[in-house]
Motif scaffolding. Structure first.
Motif, PDB file in Angstrom:
ATOM      1  N   ALA A   1       0.843  -1.192   0.000  1.00  8.91           N
ATOM      2  CA  ALA A   1       0.000   0.000   0.000  1.00  8.91           C
ATOM      3  C   ALA A   1       0.881   1.246   0.000  1.00  8.91           C
ATOM      4  CB  ALA A   1      -0.910   0.001   1.229  1.00  8.91           C
ATOM      5  N   GLU A   2       0.414   2.262  -0.650  1.00 10.11           N
ATOM      6  CA  GLU A   2       1.122   3.543  -0.709  1.00 10.11           C
ATOM      7  C   GLU A   2       1.208   4.141   0.689  1.00 10.11           C
ATOM      8  OE1 GLU A   2       2.940   6.829  -2.695  1.00 10.11           O
ATOM      9  OE2 GLU A   2       2.170   5.022  -3.643  1.00 10.11           O
ATOM     10  N   LEU A   3       2.423   4.456   1.095  1.00 11.66           N
ATOM     11  CA  LEU A   3       2.604   5.085   2.399  1.00 11.66           C
ATOM     12  C   LEU A   3       2.172   6.545   2.352  1.00 11.66           C
ATOM     13  CD1 LEU A   3       6.120   3.832   3.576  1.00 11.66           C
ATOM     14  CD2 LEU A   3       3.899   3.190   4.501  1.00 11.66           C
ATOM     15  N   PRO A   4       1.572   7.027   3.431  1.00  9.21           N
ATOM     16  CA  PRO A   4       1.241   8.452   3.485  1.00  9.21           C
ATOM     17  C   PRO A   4       2.510   9.294   3.361  1.00  9.21           C
ATOM     18  CG  PRO A   4       0.216   7.281   5.305  1.00  9.21           C
ATOM     19  CD  PRO A   4       1.132   6.325   4.619  1.00  9.21           C
ATOM     20  N   GLU A   5       2.377  10.487   2.838  1.00 10.49           N
ATOM     21  CA  GLU A   5       3.514  11.377   2.615  1.00 10.49           C
ATOM     22  C   GLU A   5       4.349  11.580   3.885  1.00 10.49           C
ATOM     23  OE1 GLU A   5       4.108  16.003   1.395  1.00 10.49           O
ATOM     24  OE2 GLU A   5       2.573  14.863   0.312  1.00 10.49           O
ATOM     25  N   GLU A   6       3.680  11.675   5.036  1.00 12.33           N
ATOM     26  CA  GLU A   6       4.384  11.908   6.304  1.00 12.33           C
ATOM     27  C   GLU A   6       5.344  10.765   6.642  1.00 12.33           C
ATOM     28  OE1 GLU A   6       0.393  13.823   6.329  1.00 12.33           O
ATOM     29  OE2 GLU A   6       1.063  11.774   6.001  1.00 12.33           O
ATOM     30  N   LEU A   7       5.020   9.551   6.178  1.00  9.65           N
ATOM     31  CA  LEU A   7       5.862   8.394   6.483  1.00  9.65           C
ATOM     32  C   LEU A   7       6.961   8.165   5.446  1.00  9.65           C
ATOM     33  CD1 LEU A   7       3.222   5.791   7.718  1.00  9.65           C
ATOM     34  CD2 LEU A   7       4.792   7.177   9.094  1.00  9.65           C
ATOM     35  N   GLN A   8       6.783   8.724   4.252  1.00 17.47           N
ATOM     36  CA  GLN A   8       7.753   8.490   3.185  1.00 17.47           C
ATOM     37  C   GLN A   8       9.100   9.127   3.476  1.00 17.47           C
ATOM     38  OE1 GLN A   8       6.002   9.570  -0.576  1.00 17.47           O
ATOM     39  NE2 GLN A   8       4.312   8.120  -0.313  1.00 17.47           N
ATOM     40  N   THR A   9       9.133  10.153   4.291  1.00 15.30           N
ATOM     41  CA  THR A   9      10.390  10.837   4.601  1.00 15.30           C
ATOM     42  C   THR A   9      11.006  10.345   5.903  1.00 15.30           C
ATOM     43  OG1 THR A   9       9.228  12.633   5.708  1.00 15.30           O
ATOM     44  CG2 THR A   9       9.727  12.919   3.348  1.00 15.30           C
ATOM     45  N   LEU A  10      10.344   9.423   6.582  1.00 14.40           N
ATOM     46  CA  LEU A  10      10.834   8.920   7.858  1.00 14.40           C
ATOM     47  C   LEU A  10      11.941   7.905   7.638  1.00 14.40           C
ATOM     48  CD1 LEU A  10      10.360   8.882  10.946  1.00 14.40           C
ATOM     49  CD2 LEU A  10       8.768   6.999  10.560  1.00 14.40           C
ATOM     50  N   SER A  11      13.060   8.132   8.296  1.00 16.92           N
ATOM     51  CA  SER A  11      14.186   7.212   8.197  1.00 16.92           C
ATOM     52  C   SER A  11      14.272   6.429   9.498  1.00 16.92           C
ATOM     53  CB  SER A  11      15.474   7.999   7.966  1.00 16.92           C
ATOM     54  OG  SER A  11      16.571   7.124   7.954  1.00 16.92           O
ATOM     55  N   LEU A  12      14.187   5.086   9.407  1.00 16.14           N
ATOM     56  CA  LEU A  12      14.231   4.238  10.588  1.00 16.14           C
ATOM     57  C   LEU A  12      15.554   3.526  10.698  1.00 16.14           C
ATOM     58  CD1 LEU A  12      10.667   2.686  10.305  1.00 16.14           C
ATOM     59  CD2 LEU A  12      11.383   4.564  11.762  1.00 16.14           C
TER      60      LEU A  12
END
Length: 151
Positions: free
Chosen positions: A140-151
């Motif tokens: 599923a497409e990740l929300p924009e807020e999660l796409q920039t999160l680096s884990l």
């Protein structure tokens, strides 16, 4: 910060024992004073240390009551908010209306969510968790807020 999935049993009076690893920090931070309310998106409860709830309550109180959707949201969240005191054994008594809303019976799950907990029926949590995993497996497409999160 609260984290992890903690299976817990409710006793016959509707009390849940806070896991020992959180008790001391809750006592230190808020003297065992917590606030439980409903989650308006899912059939679970949210449990906040009292200072965290006061911040949320102030934000809610600042919202305009003239908008019907805002008023409904405030009515549900603040109207169900219940102050709870952790007893000497580290237990919280969950009021019957909150237990009924979330379908809480003997087996529940306490989910750490950073500055708060979620309280789920074990059965509903297992079903919901499996749905979340299936959605992630489906790419599923990740929300924009999660796409920039680096884990």
């Amino acid at each position: 910060m609260f984290r992890g999935v903690n299976p817990i049993n409710l006793d016959g009076k509707g009390r849940m024992a806070i896991p020992a690893r959180y008790r001391e920090s809750i006592k230190d931070y808020c003297d065992g004073k917590m606030v439980a309310t409903i989650d308006t998106n899912t059939r679970c409860l949210t449990l906040y240390p009292e200072p965290e709830w006061f911040e949320i309550e102030a934000k809610l109180d600042a919202l305009p009551d003239l908008k019907p959707a805002v008023k409904r949201f405030k009515r549900l969240l603040m109207g169900h908010a219940t102050e709870l005191d952790m007893d000497g054994a580290g237990r919280l008594l969950l009021p019957a209306p909150l237990r009924e809303y979330a379908g809480l019976e003997k087996h529940i799950v306490l989910i750490g969510q950073g500055r708060k907990f979620e309280i789920w029926s074990e059965t509903l949590w297992n079903e919901t968790r499996d749905e979340y995993l299936q959605e992630m497996d489906a790419d599923a497409e990740l929300p924009e807020e999660l796409q920039t999160l680096s884990l």
